[in-house]
Scaffold this motif. Structure first.
Motif, PDB file in Angstrom:
ATOM      1  N   ILE A 148       0.819  -1.202   0.000  1.00 51.67           N
ATOM      2  CA  ILE A 148       0.000   0.000   0.000  1.00 51.67           C
ATOM      3  C   ILE A 148       0.854   1.253   0.000  1.00 51.67           C
ATOM      4  O   ILE A 148       0.344   2.357  -0.035  1.00 51.67           O
ATOM      5  CB  ILE A 148      -0.970   0.013   1.208  1.00 51.67           C
ATOM      6  N   ILE A 149       2.173   1.082   0.021  1.00 49.84           N
ATOM      7  CA  ILE A 149       3.092   2.217   0.063  1.00 49.84           C
ATOM      8  C   ILE A 149       3.372   2.733  -1.349  1.00 49.84           C
ATOM      9  O   ILE A 149       3.733   1.968  -2.235  1.00 49.84           O
ATOM     10  CB  ILE A 149       4.407   1.828   0.754  1.00 49.84           C
ATOM     11  N   VAL A 150       3.196   4.028  -1.525  1.00 47.04           N
ATOM     12  CA  VAL A 150       3.524   4.701  -2.786  1.00 47.04           C
ATOM     13  C   VAL A 150       4.607   5.714  -2.455  1.00 47.04           C
ATOM     14  O   VAL A 150       4.430   6.552  -1.579  1.00 47.04           O
ATOM     15  CB  VAL A 150       2.294   5.405  -3.390  1.00 47.04           C
ATOM     16  N   GLU A 151       5.736   5.638  -3.149  1.00 48.76           N
ATOM     17  CA  GLU A 151       6.864   6.536  -2.892  1.00 48.76           C
ATOM     18  C   GLU A 151       7.041   7.494  -4.056  1.00 48.76           C
ATOM     19  O   GLU A 151       7.255   7.065  -5.189  1.00 48.76           O
ATOM     20  CB  GLU A 151       8.147   5.724  -2.714  1.00 48.76           C
ATOM     21  N   VAL A 152       6.956   8.782  -3.785  1.00 55.33           N
ATOM     22  CA  VAL A 152       7.252   9.796  -4.804  1.00 55.33           C
ATOM     23  C   VAL A 152       8.762   9.973  -4.798  1.00 55.33           C
ATOM     24  O   VAL A 152       9.340  10.353  -3.801  1.00 55.33           O
ATOM     25  CB  VAL A 152       6.546  11.129  -4.498  1.00 55.33           C
ATOM     26  N   TYR A 153       9.405   9.650  -5.922  1.00 55.64           N
ATOM     27  CA  TYR A 153      10.866   9.733  -5.962  1.00 55.64           C
ATOM     28  C   TYR A 153      11.372  10.895  -6.807  1.00 55.64           C
ATOM     29  O   TYR A 153      12.563  11.192  -6.800  1.00 55.64           O
ATOM     30  CB  TYR A 153      11.493   8.418  -6.423  1.00 55.64           C
ATOM     31  N   TYR A 154      10.487  11.586  -7.505  1.00 54.19           N
ATOM     32  CA  TYR A 154      10.921  12.752  -8.273  1.00 54.19           C
ATOM     33  C   TYR A 154       9.751  13.706  -8.464  1.00 54.19           C
ATOM     34  O   TYR A 154       8.633  13.295  -8.781  1.00 54.19           O
ATOM     35  CB  TYR A 154      11.449  12.346  -9.655  1.00 54.19           C
ATOM     36  N   ALA A 155      10.023  14.964  -8.273  1.00 56.95           N
ATOM     37  CA  ALA A 155       9.096  16.047  -8.625  1.00 56.95           C
ATOM     38  C   ALA A 155       9.979  17.202  -9.044  1.00 56.95           C
ATOM     39  O   ALA A 155      10.834  17.644  -8.291  1.00 56.95           O
ATOM     40  CB  ALA A 155       8.223  16.432  -7.447  1.00 56.95           C
ATOM     41  N   GLY A 156       9.811  17.642 -10.268  1.00 57.25           N
ATOM     42  CA  GLY A 156      10.654  18.718 -10.754  1.00 57.25           C
ATOM     43  C   GLY A 156      10.433  18.980 -12.225  1.00 57.25           C
ATOM     44  O   GLY A 156       9.414  18.601 -12.791  1.00 57.25           O
ATOM     45  N   SER A 157      11.412  19.600 -12.828  1.00 54.10           N
ATOM     46  CA  SER A 157      11.278  19.979 -14.241  1.00 54.10           C
ATOM     47  C   SER A 157      11.290  18.754 -15.134  1.00 54.10           C
ATOM     48  O   SER A 157      11.911  17.739 -14.837  1.00 54.10           O
ATOM     49  CB  SER A 157      12.388  20.936 -14.652  1.00 54.10           C
ATOM     50  N   ARG A 158      10.585  18.884 -16.227  1.00 53.76           N
ATOM     51  CA  ARG A 158      10.477  17.783 -17.181  1.00 53.76           C
ATOM     52  C   ARG A 158      11.816  17.464 -17.816  1.00 53.76           C
ATOM     53  O   ARG A 158      12.125  16.322 -18.127  1.00 53.76           O
ATOM     54  CB  ARG A 158       9.457  18.188 -18.262  1.00 53.76           C
ATOM     55  N   GLU A 159      12.663  18.494 -17.979  1.00 52.74           N
ATOM     56  CA  GLU A 159      13.957  18.293 -18.624  1.00 52.74           C
ATOM     57  C   GLU A 159      14.879  17.377 -17.811  1.00 52.74           C
ATOM     58  O   GLU A 159      15.706  16.675 -18.376  1.00 52.74           O
ATOM     59  CB  GLU A 159      14.667  19.640 -18.842  1.00 52.74           C
ATOM     60  N   ASN A 160      14.740  17.398 -16.482  1.00 56.83           N
ATOM     61  CA  ASN A 160      15.610  16.596 -15.616  1.00 56.83           C
ATOM     62  C   ASN A 160      14.960  15.312 -15.115  1.00 56.83           C
ATOM     63  O   ASN A 160      15.521  14.636 -14.269  1.00 56.83           O
ATOM     64  CB  ASN A 160      16.052  17.436 -14.420  1.00 56.83           C
ATOM     65  N   ALA A 161      13.787  14.995 -15.617  1.00 56.64           N
ATOM     66  CA  ALA A 161      13.052  13.819 -15.144  1.00 56.64           C
ATOM     67  C   ALA A 161      13.847  12.542 -15.429  1.00 56.64           C
ATOM     68  O   ALA A 161      14.473  12.409 -16.474  1.00 56.64           O
ATOM     69  CB  ALA A 161      11.689  13.762 -15.805  1.00 56.64           C
ATOM     70  N   PRO A 162      13.783  11.596 -14.507  1.00 52.15           N
ATOM     71  CA  PRO A 162      14.567  10.350 -14.637  1.00 52.15           C
ATOM     72  C   PRO A 162      13.883   9.292 -15.501  1.00 52.15           C
ATOM     73  O   PRO A 162      13.787   8.136 -15.128  1.00 52.15           O
ATOM     74  CB  PRO A 162      14.692   9.887 -13.184  1.00 52.15           C
ATOM     75  N   TYR A 163      13.401   9.672 -16.668  1.00 51.76           N
ATOM     76  CA  TYR A 163      12.827   8.677 -17.577  1.00 51.76           C
ATOM     77  C   TYR A 163      13.278   8.925 -18.980  1.00 51.76           C
ATOM     78  O   TYR A 163      13.884   9.869 -19.322  1.00 51.76           O
ATOM     79  CB  TYR A 163      11.300   8.625 -17.501  1.00 51.76           C
TER      80      TYR A 163
END
Length: 82
Positions: free
Chosen positions: A67-82
């Motif tokens: 049931i745990i959801v971890e937000v690991y990134y919030a920021g600019s689209r240019e630096n997104a880890p995908y």
């Protein structure tokens, strides 16, 4: 939520901070699948993302049968880890 996410939230415009807060509420209420959010998509087996606005995104993960959801990134689209 990772400390790195909290730091980057401070750099976001207030409007995106409010959208992020709404996203967290939705994640707590409904879990990791959030199709009502703009550009929601699955990034991997248990990883997801959505756009808070054109420039800002949030990424989160959920372990199998957890049931745990971890937000690991919030920021600019240019630096997104995908």
């Amino acid at each position: 939520m990772k400390n790195k996410v909290l730091k980057s939230l401070r750099k976001m415009p207030v409007a995106e901070q409010k959208k992020f807060a709404a996203l967290v509420v939705d994640l707590e209420a409904d879990g990791p699948i959030q199709p009502s959010w703009p550009n929601f998509s699955k990034l991997g087996k248990n990883e997801f993302h959505c756009h808070l606005s054109y420039k800002w995104v949030a990424c989160w993960r959920n372990e199998d049968d957890s049931i745990i959801v971890e937000v690991y990134y919030a920021g600019s689209r240019e630096n997104a880890p995908y």
